[in-house]
Every structure is written in C-alpha cells, then in structure tokens.
Design an enzyme around this catalytic site. Sequence first.
Site, PDB file in Angstrom:
ATOM      1  N   TYR A  48     -20.525  11.576 -44.543  1.00  0.00           N
ATOM      2  CA  TYR A  48     -21.882  11.778 -44.006  1.00  0.00           C
ATOM      3  C   TYR A  48     -22.785  12.509 -45.009  1.00  0.00           C
ATOM      4  O   TYR A  48     -23.983  12.629 -44.784  1.00  0.00           O
ATOM      5  CB  TYR A  48     -21.850  12.593 -42.703  1.00  0.00           C
ATOM      6  CG  TYR A  48     -21.070  11.991 -41.554  1.00  0.00           C
ATOM      7  CD1 TYR A  48     -20.573  10.692 -41.608  1.00  0.00           C
ATOM      8  CD2 TYR A  48     -20.830  12.726 -40.395  1.00  0.00           C
ATOM      9  CE1 TYR A  48     -19.850  10.149 -40.552  1.00  0.00           C
ATOM     10  CE2 TYR A  48     -20.114  12.184 -39.330  1.00  0.00           C
ATOM     11  CZ  TYR A  48     -19.615  10.908 -39.422  1.00  0.00           C
ATOM     12  OH  TYR A  48     -18.903  10.389 -38.375  1.00  0.00           O
ATOM     13  N   HIS A 106     -10.555   9.193 -41.787  1.00  0.00           N
ATOM     14  CA  HIS A 106     -11.743   8.545 -41.217  1.00  0.00           C
ATOM     15  C   HIS A 106     -11.503   7.076 -40.878  1.00  0.00           C
ATOM     16  O   HIS A 106     -11.948   6.589 -39.838  1.00  0.00           O
ATOM     17  CB  HIS A 106     -12.897   8.673 -42.225  1.00  0.00           C
ATOM     18  CG  HIS A 106     -14.250   8.553 -41.612  1.00  0.00           C
ATOM     19  ND1 HIS A 106     -15.345   9.195 -42.112  1.00  0.00           N
ATOM     20  CD2 HIS A 106     -14.711   7.858 -40.539  1.00  0.00           C
ATOM     21  CE1 HIS A 106     -16.410   8.915 -41.374  1.00  0.00           C
ATOM     22  NE2 HIS A 106     -16.044   8.097 -40.423  1.00  0.00           N
TER      23      HIS A 106
HETATM   24  N1  LIG Z   1     -15.260   8.325 -36.676  1.00  0.00           N
HETATM   25  C1  LIG Z   1     -16.227   7.467 -36.877  1.00  0.00           C
HETATM   26  O1  LIG Z   1     -16.051   6.438 -37.543  1.00  0.00           O
HETATM   27  C2  LIG Z   1     -17.574   7.721 -36.289  1.00  0.00           C
HETATM   28  C3  LIG Z   1     -18.510   6.694 -36.230  1.00  0.00           C
HETATM   29  C4  LIG Z   1     -19.756   6.995 -35.662  1.00  0.00           C
HETATM   30  C5  LIG Z   1     -20.021   8.256 -35.173  1.00  0.00           C
HETATM   31  N2  LIG Z   1     -19.088   9.257 -35.269  1.00  0.00           N
HETATM   32  C6  LIG Z   1     -19.348  10.625 -34.751  1.00  0.00           C
HETATM   33  O2  LIG Z   1     -19.766  10.545 -33.391  1.00  0.00           O
HETATM   34  C7  LIG Z   1     -21.052  11.156 -33.266  1.00  0.00           C
HETATM   35  C8  LIG Z   1     -21.852  10.481 -32.170  1.00  0.00           C
HETATM   36  O3  LIG Z   1     -21.943   9.082 -32.371  1.00  0.00           O
HETATM   37  P1  LIG Z   1     -23.299   8.366 -32.789  1.00  0.00           P
HETATM   38  O4  LIG Z   1     -24.142   9.341 -33.524  1.00  0.00           O
HETATM   39  O5  LIG Z   1     -22.947   7.111 -33.474  1.00  0.00           O
HETATM   40  O6  LIG Z   1     -23.956   7.931 -31.448  1.00  0.00           O
HETATM   41  P2  LIG Z   1     -24.347   8.573 -30.012  1.00  0.00           P
HETATM   42  O7  LIG Z   1     -24.147  10.040 -30.010  1.00  0.00           O
HETATM   43  O8  LIG Z   1     -23.652   7.752 -29.001  1.00  0.00           O
HETATM   44  O9  LIG Z   1     -25.866   8.210 -29.911  1.00  0.00           O
HETATM   45  C9  LIG Z   1     -26.832   8.769 -30.734  1.00  0.00           C
HETATM   46  C10 LIG Z   1     -28.165   8.102 -30.414  1.00  0.00           C
HETATM   47  O10 LIG Z   1     -28.545   8.398 -29.068  1.00  0.00           O
HETATM   48  C11 LIG Z   1     -29.820   9.042 -29.054  1.00  0.00           C
HETATM   49  N3  LIG Z   1     -29.732  10.068 -27.997  1.00  0.00           N
HETATM   50  C12 LIG Z   1     -28.971  11.205 -28.010  1.00  0.00           C
HETATM   51  N4  LIG Z   1     -29.096  11.877 -26.843  1.00  0.00           N
HETATM   52  C13 LIG Z   1     -29.943  11.145 -26.077  1.00  0.00           C
HETATM   53  C14 LIG Z   1     -30.453  11.324 -24.765  1.00  0.00           C
HETATM   54  N5  LIG Z   1     -30.100  12.369 -24.005  1.00  0.00           N
HETATM   55  N6  LIG Z   1     -31.326  10.396 -24.278  1.00  0.00           N
HETATM   56  C15 LIG Z   1     -31.684   9.331 -25.032  1.00  0.00           C
HETATM   57  N7  LIG Z   1     -31.210   9.092 -26.275  1.00  0.00           N
HETATM   58  C16 LIG Z   1     -30.352  10.006 -26.794  1.00  0.00           C
HETATM   59  C17 LIG Z   1     -30.016   9.613 -30.430  1.00  0.00           C
HETATM   60  O11 LIG Z   1     -31.384   9.627 -30.775  1.00  0.00           O
HETATM   61  P3  LIG Z   1     -32.122  10.946 -31.366  1.00  0.00           P
HETATM   62  O12 LIG Z   1     -31.273  11.520 -32.458  1.00  0.00           O
HETATM   63  O13 LIG Z   1     -33.417  10.386 -31.865  1.00  0.00           O
HETATM   64  O14 LIG Z   1     -32.305  11.880 -30.194  1.00  0.00           O
HETATM   65  C18 LIG Z   1     -29.264   8.594 -31.300  1.00  0.00           C
HETATM   66  O15 LIG Z   1     -30.104   7.479 -31.596  1.00  0.00           O
HETATM   67  C19 LIG Z   1     -21.643  11.005 -34.671  1.00  0.00           C
HETATM   68  O16 LIG Z   1     -22.775  11.817 -34.882  1.00  0.00           O
HETATM   69  C20 LIG Z   1     -20.454  11.336 -35.519  1.00  0.00           C
HETATM   70  O17 LIG Z   1     -20.245  12.730 -35.567  1.00  0.00           O
HETATM   71  C21 LIG Z   1     -17.869   8.997 -35.813  1.00  0.00           C
END
Ligand SMILES: NC(=O)c1ccc[n+]([C@@H]2O[C@H](COP(=O)([O-])OP(=O)(O)OC[C@H]3O[C@@H](n4cnc5c(N)ncnc54)[C@H](OP(=O)(O)O)[C@@H]3O)[C@@H](O)[C@H]2O)c1
Length: 281
Positions: A48, A106
């Site tokens: 990241y 990862h």
């Molecule tokens: N191990 C892996 O391969 C892998 C892959 C992907 C992610 N991850 C981890 O998992 C974490 C979360 O996954 P993610 O970031 O992909 O997706 P997520 O948390 O499911 O969704 C994030 C999205 O939702 C929006 N959001 C957040 N809270 C909200 C709410 N209450 N109402 C409306 N929209 C909302 C955010 O927009 P805004 O930011 O504009 O509010 C962003 O666009 C990552 O940050 C990372 O740490 C790991």
Amino acid sequence: METIKLSNGVEMPLLGYGVFLVSPQECERCVTDALNVGYRLIDTAQAYYNEEGVGEAIKKSGIARDELFLTTKVWIANAGEEKAARSIDESLRKLQTDYIDLLLIHQAYGDVFGSWRAMEKAYRDGKVRAIGVSNFQAARFFDFSHYVDVKPMVNQLQCNVMIQQTGIEPLLNDCGTRMMAWGPLGGQGIDGIVKNEILGAIGEKYGKSAAQVALRWLTQRGIVAIPKSSHKERMAQNFNIFDFKLTDDEMAQIATMNEHDAGTINFTDPQFVKYLIETYG
Ligand SMILES: NC(=O)c1ccc[n+]([C@@H]2O[C@H](COP(=O)([O-])OP(=O)(O)OC[C@H]3O[C@@H](n4cnc5c(N)ncnc54)[C@H](OP(=O)(O)O)[C@@H]3O)[C@@H](O)[C@H]2O)c1
C-alpha cells in the site's frame, strides 16, 4: 471494543480500519482520524506504500503501543526467506515500532514457504505477535496449512454480505484460523452494499445505516472487519456497531444475499496470476 482470541491466545479487535488506496500523503491524517474515532486495529500492507503514514500517526497519537493492533502484509516482491526477513525489518522501521501484531502473506504466489519460515522466525524472535495469510482460497489454504509448523492464525479474505465465504469456514475452523474480512462494504466504488434496500430496511429498526448492518453482520459471525473510509464521519459510523444486535432471523435473511461465496477474484485464473507475477513478482 469486542475482541476475538487467536489460536496462540493473542486478543485481536473485531473491528479495525483499513488503508488500502489511501495515498501516502493522506494516510497520516486518515489514521489519526481513525484513532480519534476509537479504532485500535490498523490494517496496512507493504504494497500500500503507506506504512510510514501509519507509523507517523501512531507515534504522534500518544496511544500506548500495547493498546494498538497493527497488521501488515508481506508483498509478492518480498516472497522468499531472505527477502521476507528483510522486508519485515523494513516494515518495522516504517511503522516505527518494535513489533507487528499480525503479519500476513499478502498473496499466495512465489516462495510462500520461504516467507513463512522468515515469519515463523520473526514470531519466535518477538518481532511479530501473530502470523497468517491473505487471499488463500480453500484448496491453497488447506495445502499450505497442512505443511507448515505454525498454523496460520488468520486468513484475510474478501468477505461481505454478498461474498460470505461459508465454503472455507470448516477448513479454517479445523486449523484454528480466524477470518478477517477485506472489502467488508463491497470495496471501492461499489454501492451494492451501502445502498442495499434489505440492509437499509433492517437498519431502520435500529436507527442504523446499511453499512452498519453489513459490518454488524460480519462481526456477529465472529469475523474481523476492517472497513476503509477517508471521511471521518463515515469512520465514526462504521465504528458505531456494537450497541445493537441482529436477531437470528435477520442474520438468516442476510445470509440469503450470498452471491459469490469464495469471492469475485479467481486466484487460479492464469491471466490474473500472470498479471500479478509479471507486474510484481
Ligand atoms: N488482503 C487483501 O488483498 C486486501 C484487498 C483489499 C482490501 N484489503 C484491506 O481491507 C480494507 C477494506 O477494504 P476496501 O478498502 O477494499 O473496501 P471497503 O472497506 O469494503 O469499502 C471502502 C469503500 O466504501 C466507502 N465507504 C466506507 N464507509 C462507508 C459508509 N459508511 N457509507 C458509504 N460508503 C462508505 C469508502 O469511501 P470513502 O473512503 O470515500 O468514504 C470506500 O470507497 C482495505 O482498506 C485494506 O486494509 C485487503
């Protein structure tokens, strides 16, 4: 904050804050906001490129290190015993800490057994409190966990109300491995969960949003959720899910929303594997 206990006894918060796609410039501000909201688990990764921002925010927060739970992940480019070992020290330096609470592989490509030996050593040396994997789907998870000494304590998978990961659960349970959900709100730019009518209707009863119901459903299953938001008010909304409880009927109703049990990414698709390895390996 509610916690779960990992197989080695380490307590892990059930809810955390993820920083995927948070730019290095923005990361310190976002993590500072998240800590002020109350999050204590921060999920980052070498890939990241924002571990420094996490490190700065935790250092400046003044919060005692043992109140925090830091997760990071060894990237494909650092796979293999020596490279992984070096990358662990680099992550420690960037995070400005003496230990990582949870270190994950990862992606399941490259010399993952070499990486694991380095991670087991870091675990025994006290540089890491728990070790696990990420994106190891069922067959890969079984194969890997069968042959390693220290069994993965966590498998971080794409998991949410539409990707429920029920198929892999028995294998994880057999190994004492806990699930951690990435993309708990459907990931970047997907409105299917946060604007979902079924979740919205359930939430109305409790004065909660669809997003809060989605996160509550995961954590009520005992799955650690790590939603990301760059907006402090959404961070607060996503954090505020422990003052209500879904009924058994509501849990069952949401269970019918499952669309892609094992996730939307086919980690065995040769084109996908070729892309990842040729780009990052
Ligand atoms: N191990 C892996 O391969 C892998 C892959 C992907 C992610 N991850 C981890 O998992 C974490 C979360 O996954 P993610 O970031 O992909 O997706 P997520 O948390 O499911 O969704 C994030 C999205 O939702 C929006 N959001 C957040 N809270 C909200 C709410 N209450 N109402 C409306 N929209 C909302 C955010 O927009 P805004 O930011 O504009 O509010 C962003 O666009 C990552 O940050 C990372 O740490 C790991």
